[in-house]
Design a protein around this motif. Structure first.
Motif, PDB file in Angstrom:
ATOM      1  N   ALA A   1       0.885  -1.151  -0.133  1.00 31.96           N
ATOM      2  CA  ALA A   1      -0.061   0.046   0.174  1.00 31.96           C
ATOM      3  C   ALA A   1       0.909   1.434   0.109  1.00 31.96           C
ATOM      4  O   ALA A   1       0.537   2.308  -0.661  1.00 31.96           O
ATOM      5  CB  ALA A   1      -1.049   0.140   0.938  1.00 31.96           C
ATOM      6  N   ASN A   2       1.818   1.068   0.683  1.00 30.72           N
ATOM      7  CA  ASN A   2       2.773   2.425   0.921  1.00 30.72           C
ATOM      8  C   ASN A   2       3.471   2.546  -0.681  1.00 30.72           C
ATOM      9  O   ASN A   2       3.684   3.918  -1.131  1.00 30.72           O
ATOM     10  CB  ASN A   2       3.803   2.198   2.086  1.00 30.72           C
ATOM     11  N   CYS A   3       4.049   1.636  -1.117  1.00 29.26           N
ATOM     12  CA  CYS A   3       4.458   1.813  -2.589  1.00 29.26           C
ATOM     13  C   CYS A   3       3.658   2.232  -3.534  1.00 29.26           C
ATOM     14  O   CYS A   3       3.985   3.207  -4.122  1.00 29.26           O
ATOM     15  CB  CYS A   3       4.916   0.278  -3.060  1.00 29.26           C
ATOM     16  N   LEU A   4       2.357   1.947  -3.462  1.00 28.76           N
ATOM     17  CA  LEU A   4       1.385   2.318  -4.365  1.00 28.76           C
ATOM     18  C   LEU A   4       1.170   4.060  -4.127  1.00 28.76           C
ATOM     19  O   LEU A   4       1.116   4.794  -4.875  1.00 28.76           O
ATOM     20  CB  LEU A   4       0.001   1.818  -4.182  1.00 28.76           C
ATOM     21  N   ALA A   5       1.095   4.193  -2.908  1.00 33.89           N
ATOM     22  CA  ALA A   5       0.883   5.580  -2.031  1.00 33.89           C
ATOM     23  C   ALA A   5       2.004   6.542  -2.744  1.00 33.89           C
ATOM     24  O   ALA A   5       1.649   7.640  -3.436  1.00 33.89           O
ATOM     25  CB  ALA A   5       0.875   5.979  -0.831  1.00 33.89           C
ATOM     26  N   MET A   6       3.063   5.932  -2.756  1.00 37.84           N
ATOM     27  CA  MET A   6       4.475   6.625  -3.242  1.00 37.84           C
ATOM     28  C   MET A   6       4.264   7.002  -4.790  1.00 37.84           C
ATOM     29  O   MET A   6       4.833   8.243  -5.171  1.00 37.84           O
ATOM     30  CB  MET A   6       5.573   6.015  -3.039  1.00 37.84           C
TER      31      MET A   6
ATOM     32  N   VAL B   1       6.115   0.207 -11.531  1.00 35.00           N
ATOM     33  CA  VAL B   1       5.574   0.130 -10.082  1.00 35.00           C
ATOM     34  C   VAL B   1       5.561  -1.412  -9.664  1.00 35.00           C
ATOM     35  O   VAL B   1       5.756  -1.646  -8.592  1.00 35.00           O
ATOM     36  CB  VAL B   1       4.336   0.919  -9.972  1.00 35.00           C
ATOM     37  N   LEU B   2       5.081  -2.098 -10.726  1.00 33.23           N
ATOM     38  CA  LEU B   2       5.097  -3.368 -10.457  1.00 33.23           C
ATOM     39  C   LEU B   2       6.285  -4.028 -10.041  1.00 33.23           C
ATOM     40  O   LEU B   2       6.483  -5.013  -9.181  1.00 33.23           O
ATOM     41  CB  LEU B   2       4.456  -4.067 -11.769  1.00 33.23           C
ATOM     42  N   GLN B   3       7.308  -3.647 -10.879  1.00 34.35           N
ATOM     43  CA  GLN B   3       8.853  -4.298 -10.532  1.00 34.35           C
ATOM     44  C   GLN B   3       9.153  -3.876  -9.030  1.00 34.35           C
ATOM     45  O   GLN B   3       9.801  -4.513  -8.574  1.00 34.35           O
ATOM     46  CB  GLN B   3       9.783  -3.484 -11.444  1.00 34.35           C
ATOM     47  N   GLN B   4       9.020  -2.610  -8.640  1.00 28.54           N
ATOM     48  CA  GLN B   4       9.096  -2.079  -7.391  1.00 28.54           C
ATOM     49  C   GLN B   4       8.421  -2.943  -6.319  1.00 28.54           C
ATOM     50  O   GLN B   4       9.127  -3.234  -5.192  1.00 28.54           O
ATOM     51  CB  GLN B   4       8.822  -0.717  -7.234  1.00 28.54           C
ATOM     52  N   ILE B   5       7.130  -3.228  -6.351  1.00 25.32           N
ATOM     53  CA  ILE B   5       6.134  -4.055  -5.918  1.00 25.32           C
ATOM     54  C   ILE B   5       7.151  -5.538  -5.654  1.00 25.32           C
ATOM     55  O   ILE B   5       7.112  -6.204  -4.500  1.00 25.32           O
ATOM     56  CB  ILE B   5       4.795  -4.295  -6.135  1.00 25.32           C
ATOM     57  N   SER B   6       7.507  -6.199  -6.562  1.00 21.51           N
ATOM     58  CA  SER B   6       7.954  -7.282  -6.769  1.00 21.51           C
ATOM     59  C   SER B   6       9.188  -7.471  -5.919  1.00 21.51           C
ATOM     60  O   SER B   6       9.747  -8.638  -5.429  1.00 21.51           O
ATOM     61  CB  SER B   6       8.404  -7.790  -8.221  1.00 21.51           C
ATOM     62  N   LEU B   7      10.057  -6.437  -5.679  1.00 19.55           N
ATOM     63  CA  LEU B   7      11.192  -6.301  -4.674  1.00 19.55           C
ATOM     64  C   LEU B   7      10.819  -6.362  -3.244  1.00 19.55           C
ATOM     65  O   LEU B   7      11.970  -6.378  -2.680  1.00 19.55           O
ATOM     66  CB  LEU B   7      12.099  -5.175  -5.373  1.00 19.55           C
TER      67      LEU B   7
END
Length: 220
Positions: A164-169, A202-208
């Motif tokens: 959720a924080n990643c999406l908010a960023m 964004v998907l790549q960042q979530i995957s990490l």
């Protein structure tokens, strides 16, 4: 009865003959392909209820294959989906089932290739609208009407907040979110519907993010 738009009344632009059996089926196939992330090489399609009884006459079969080929509901190529599937190297089998499901227009698509496979249960609820009720054994409710991401992760504290924080960023607003797990402490699945299509970065960042094992998306 309330309608949110004219399309709830007249249904979508589509290749006929039926919004439930053709447009809905095409959307189920296309969402399954999106979740798989690539063109499958094979598909075993289990049909239930009305789908099982009328899938040939109502074009459910050709629509499902068209969806797996990434054809939208209005794409004229749905009519030639069987021939197109052969050219694309997509083998398929339709399996009518007699088991009773919660909704009569239900299909379970088991799709795969040399790298893996996925099981998706989709329901055509009328007017070309669908719901995805299960992915790889995880119970969920996904409409396919909004962009969405599915995140497979370890059932650990902090995973949901980190995503959720990643999406908010990235200024991605969450419209609906739910989490499903088969057993406590093992693997869980986040289903997140959002207001805009999500960029690959964004998907790549979530995957990490720690304890995240797979990220899939559905564009609107």
């Amino acid at each position: 009865m309330k309608f949110t738009s004219v399309f709830d009344i007249i249904g979508p632009v589509m290749i006929g003959p039926s919004s439930s059996h053709t447009a809905g089926a095409a959307r189920i196939g296309r969402v399954a392909r999106d979740l798989f992330g690539r063109q499958p090489k094979w598909a075993k399609i289990h049909l239930y209820g009305s789908f099982a009884e009328t899938y040939k006459g109502h074009g459910t079969d050709v629509a499902l294959i068209g969806g797996l080929l990434n054809y939208d509901t209005f794409d004229e190529r749905i009519k030639t989906a069987f021939a197109d599937a052969e050219k694309a190297g997509l083998d398929y089998e339709f399996i009518p089932e007699t088991a009773n499901m919660e909704h009569p227009n239900t299909a379970r698509l088991v799709i795969g290739d040399d790298e893996g496979q996925m099981s998706v249960v989709g329901i055509s609820i009328g007017g070309g609208k669908i719901e995805v009720s299960e992915v790889n054994g995880f119970k969920l409710r996904l409409t396919g009407g909004m962009p969405a991401i599915l995140v497979v992760h370890d059932d650990r504290a902090g995973c949901i907040a980190n995503v959720a924080n990643c999406l908010a960023m990235h200024a991605v607003n969450i419209g609906h979110m739910e989490v499903s797990r088969i057993e406590r402490g093992l693997t869980a699945l986040m289903v997140i519907e959002v207001d805009q299509n999500i960029e690959e970065k964004v998907l790549q960042q979530i995957s990490l993010i720690p304890h995240i094992s797979k990220v899939s998306k559905i564009n609107n």
